[in-house]
Design a protein around this motif. Structure first.
Motif, PDB file in Angstrom:
ATOM      1  N   ILE A  48       0.839  -1.205   0.000  1.00 33.03           N
ATOM      2  CA  ILE A  48       0.000   0.000   0.000  1.00 33.03           C
ATOM      3  C   ILE A  48       0.871   1.251   0.000  1.00 33.03           C
ATOM      4  CG2 ILE A  48      -1.625   1.334   1.409  1.00 33.03           C
ATOM      5  CD1 ILE A  48      -2.868  -1.360   2.225  1.00 33.03           C
ATOM      6  N   THR A  49       1.941   1.229   0.791  1.00 28.75           N
ATOM      7  CA  THR A  49       2.853   2.381   0.824  1.00 28.75           C
ATOM      8  C   THR A  49       3.502   2.595  -0.540  1.00 28.75           C
ATOM      9  OG1 THR A  49       3.298   1.945   3.155  1.00 28.75           O
ATOM     10  CG2 THR A  49       4.868   3.345   1.986  1.00 28.75           C
TER      11      THR A  49
ATOM     12  N   ALA B 184       2.331   1.723  -3.468  1.00 26.26           N
ATOM     13  CA  ALA B 184       1.319   2.227  -4.403  1.00 26.26           C
ATOM     14  C   ALA B 184       1.056   3.707  -4.150  1.00 26.26           C
ATOM     15  CB  ALA B 184       0.038   1.413  -4.253  1.00 26.26           C
ATOM     16  N   SER B 185       1.007   4.108  -2.881  1.00 24.32           N
ATOM     17  CA  SER B 185       0.776   5.521  -2.563  1.00 24.32           C
ATOM     18  C   SER B 185       1.928   6.393  -3.069  1.00 24.32           C
ATOM     19  CB  SER B 185       0.630   5.703  -1.055  1.00 24.32           C
ATOM     20  OG  SER B 185      -0.468   4.969  -0.567  1.00 24.32           O
ATOM     21  N   VAL B 186       3.139   5.935  -2.909  1.00 27.27           N
ATOM     22  CA  VAL B 186       4.297   6.688  -3.390  1.00 27.27           C
ATOM     23  C   VAL B 186       4.266   6.781  -4.914  1.00 27.27           C
ATOM     24  CG1 VAL B 186       6.826   6.645  -3.581  1.00 27.27           C
ATOM     25  CG2 VAL B 186       5.730   6.207  -1.376  1.00 27.27           C
TER      26      VAL B 186
ATOM     27  N   VAL C 297       1.573   6.753  -6.836  1.00 22.93           N
ATOM     28  CA  VAL C 297       0.514   7.710  -7.207  1.00 22.93           C
ATOM     29  C   VAL C 297       1.007   9.133  -6.990  1.00 22.93           C
ATOM     30  CG1 VAL C 297      -1.778   8.554  -6.564  1.00 22.93           C
ATOM     31  CG2 VAL C 297      -1.388   6.098  -6.858  1.00 22.93           C
ATOM     32  N   CYS C 298       1.686   9.375  -5.877  1.00 18.15           N
ATOM     33  CA  CYS C 298       2.220  10.717  -5.611  1.00 18.15           C
ATOM     34  C   CYS C 298       3.235  11.119  -6.683  1.00 18.15           C
ATOM     35  CB  CYS C 298       2.875  10.765  -4.234  1.00 18.15           C
ATOM     36  SG  CYS C 298       1.692  10.715  -2.875  1.00 18.15           S
TER      37      CYS C 298
END
Length: 90
Positions: free
Chosen positions: A67-68, A70-72, A74-75
């Motif tokens: 999840i981390t 994927a978040s990075v 997207v950012c």
């Protein structure tokens, strides 16, 4: 530890030396572990529970890392898009 020595003499014979008997090692306690069927079942159940708990923790940690990541990602895409739009407007 000093060992005792017994000396025997007679009038006509030379002195004979008889060593003391060697100390005997104490017998083992004889205490052994006996596993009953109930104990074996409890050990298997406890081991299974431990494996399941450790597996759950490891899977949740892997999910948190995914999840981390994927978040990075997207950012990074959003920042790249914002920087590209800013460069086109200038």
């Amino acid at each position: 530890m000093a060992s005792a020595v017994h000396v025997t003499t007679t009038d006509n014979a030379p002195a004979t030396i008889t060593p003391a008997p060697a100390p005997v090692a104490p017998a083992p306690n004889g205490r052994t572990v006996q596993i009953t069927p109930g104990t074996a079942l409890a050990l298997v159940g406890g081991g299974t529970a431990a494996v399941l708990v450790v597996g759950t923790v490891l899977v949740s940690m892997l999910l948190a890392v995914a999840i981390t990541a994927a978040s990075v990602a997207v950012c990074a895409v959003v920042l790249k898009s914002l920087l590209n739009q800013q460069g086109k407007q200038s």
